[in-house]
Design an enzyme around this catalytic site. Structure first.
Site, PDB file in Angstrom:
ATOM      1  N   TYR A   1      12.853   2.395  -6.387  1.00 30.50           N
ATOM      2  CA  TYR A   1      12.878   1.231  -7.269  1.00 30.50           C
ATOM      3  C   TYR A   1      13.880   1.484  -8.381  1.00 30.50           C
ATOM      4  O   TYR A   1      13.563   1.419  -9.565  1.00 30.50           O
ATOM      5  CB  TYR A   1      11.476   0.972  -7.841  1.00 30.50           C
ATOM      6  CG  TYR A   1      11.220  -0.485  -8.180  1.00 30.50           C
ATOM      7  CD1 TYR A   1      10.992  -1.405  -7.162  1.00 30.50           C
ATOM      8  CD2 TYR A   1      11.214  -0.928  -9.486  1.00 30.50           C
ATOM      9  CE1 TYR A   1      10.755  -2.737  -7.451  1.00 30.50           C
ATOM     10  CE2 TYR A   1      10.980  -2.262  -9.791  1.00 30.50           C
ATOM     11  CZ  TYR A   1      10.746  -3.162  -8.768  1.00 30.50           C
ATOM     12  OH  TYR A   1      10.513  -4.500  -9.056  1.00 30.50           O
TER      13      TYR A   1
ATOM     14  N   ALA B   1      20.971  11.301  -3.348  1.00 27.62           N
ATOM     15  CA  ALA B   1      20.289  12.579  -3.568  1.00 27.62           C
ATOM     16  C   ALA B   1      18.789  12.447  -3.302  1.00 27.62           C
ATOM     17  O   ALA B   1      18.160  13.341  -2.722  1.00 27.62           O
ATOM     18  CB  ALA B   1      20.537  13.068  -4.991  1.00 27.62           C
TER      19      ALA B   1
ATOM     20  N   HIS C   1      23.337   1.634   2.263  1.00 27.23           N
ATOM     21  CA  HIS C   1      24.519   2.484   2.086  1.00 27.23           C
ATOM     22  C   HIS C   1      24.581   3.411   3.285  1.00 27.23           C
ATOM     23  O   HIS C   1      23.549   3.949   3.715  1.00 27.23           O
ATOM     24  CB  HIS C   1      24.365   3.276   0.783  1.00 27.23           C
ATOM     25  CG  HIS C   1      25.598   4.003   0.342  1.00 27.23           C
ATOM     26  ND1 HIS C   1      26.863   3.666   0.735  1.00 27.23           N
ATOM     27  CD2 HIS C   1      25.746   5.085  -0.479  1.00 27.23           C
ATOM     28  CE1 HIS C   1      27.739   4.470   0.167  1.00 27.23           C
ATOM     29  NE2 HIS C   1      27.086   5.352  -0.567  1.00 27.23           N
TER      30      HIS C   1
END
Length: 347
Positions: A38, A101, A124
């Site tokens: 989020y 990450a 992505h």
């Protein structure tokens, strides 16, 4: 699909006319969509999906700022807001929207809930494209898809609330069920895309990383600094240098380009501006093309991804990031900008 001629090159795109929201809802009527993360994209995509009538839950680490933000946005703990693992268990479609990450760190937890027939969604292509560095290799018996809005989650939400849309690319990496195309288009429409254009995971991440480091952020910030510094060096005031470098571009000229194109913007400025811009355009293009070629090579080779993963995983990354941002924030250029923004007339 609609066939559109883009400057002499035909592409097929998908709009809400060819694939209306009603069809998207019917396609995913039996699915539970879990938004994992989020942060940047999570709020906009989840809220748009919910408002469009899809069955959506959010998975986020409890106790952090993002959990609190989700609660403030109306997600209810134990009903529509869960810890990441519980949300993954409940979902048939997992929208993996953590940072790059974060995706690497949480992958072992998420992967064990990717049972046959489920769908893994990205915005992505980083994790999958650079799987040798990230370790993100999806199971073969699930659908793996991508919808990448061409802008921030904040913009996606703002345009949705205004009745508009943000264009998105879509891709299918793995179609285990034979239904991946219907799913990805339904989700693309559901999150509020203006139109959808096809790509693949590799092309998405190559263009995205090049754009972020190039004209969207890195090159733009560097050009701002270069022009501002030259003007100041030659005796121009901070106000004059900032207005001629940033304010006129962002507040006046770029909106004209967005509305009508670069040629229209040129046609509606003075002869002095037109002639000078056209004469110098090629010089800037030729000077920067080698930099962009080097950038694309670093991205496509994976070297840029390796560097980002290495730097982003250091325990003091956030502290060093704040130092870098503080240096920008407290530079004369952007301190001037802060004051100029305060002086803009209020509606």
């Amino acid at each position: 699909m609609a066939t559109i001629n883009f400057g002499g090159v035909e592409e097929q795109v998908i709009t809400r006319e060819e694939f209306p929201l009603s069809k998207a809802l019917e396609t995913l009527k039996n699915d539970t969509i879990a938004i994992i993360g989020y942060g940047v994209q999570g709020p906009g995509q989840s809220l748009n999906l919910k408002d469009n009538g899809f069955n959506v839950i959010v998975g986020q680490r409890k106790g952090g700022k993002s959990w609190d933000k989700a609660v403030a946005d109306g997600w209810v703990p134990g009903e529509t807001l869960f810890e990441i693992e519980e949300a993954c268990e409940k979902a048939t479609i997992i929208q993996y929207l953590l940072s790059d990450a974060g995706q690497i760190a949480s992958w072992p937890t998420v992967k064990k809930h990717l049972t046959p027939g489920k769908t893994l969604y990205f915005s992505h292509g980083f994790g999958v494209t650079y799987h040798e560095q990230t370790g993100i290799v999806p199971p073969k018996d699930i659908d793996v898809i991508l919808v990448a809005p061409k802008g921030s989650g904040t913009s996606l939400r703002r345009l949705f609330l205004a009745g508009e849309g943000l264009n998105s690319s879509y891709a299918i990496y793995q179609d285990a069920t034979g239904k991946a195309k219907e799913k990805v288009v339904s989700l693309g429409i559901g999150v509020g895309s203006g139109y959808l254009f096809e790509t693949n995971f590799e092309k998405e991440v190559f263009s995205d990383l090049t754009g972020e480091r190039g004209i969207l952020m890195g090159a733009l910030a560097g050009l701002f600094e270069a022009q501002y510094n030259v003007l100041r060096k030659n005796g121009h005031s901070p106000s004059e240098a900032f207005n001629e470098t940033v304010e006129e571009l962002t507040q006046s000229l770029m909106p004209l380009v967005a509305e009508n194109g670069m040629d229209w913007m040129y046609a509606n400025t003075s002869v002095t501006a037109q002639r000078g811009a056209l004469d110098w355009k090629g010089k800037f293009r030729d000077a920067t093309t080698p930099v962009f070629e080097k950038l694309y090579d670093e991205v496509s080779s994976g070297r840029e991804a390796a560097r980002v993963i290495k730097e982003g995983s250091k325990p003091d990354y956030r502290e060093k990031l704040e130092e870098e941002l503080k240096e920008i924030r407290e530079s004369e250029l952007w301190l001037t900008g802060a004051e100029v923004r305060k002086l803009r007339p209020k509606a």
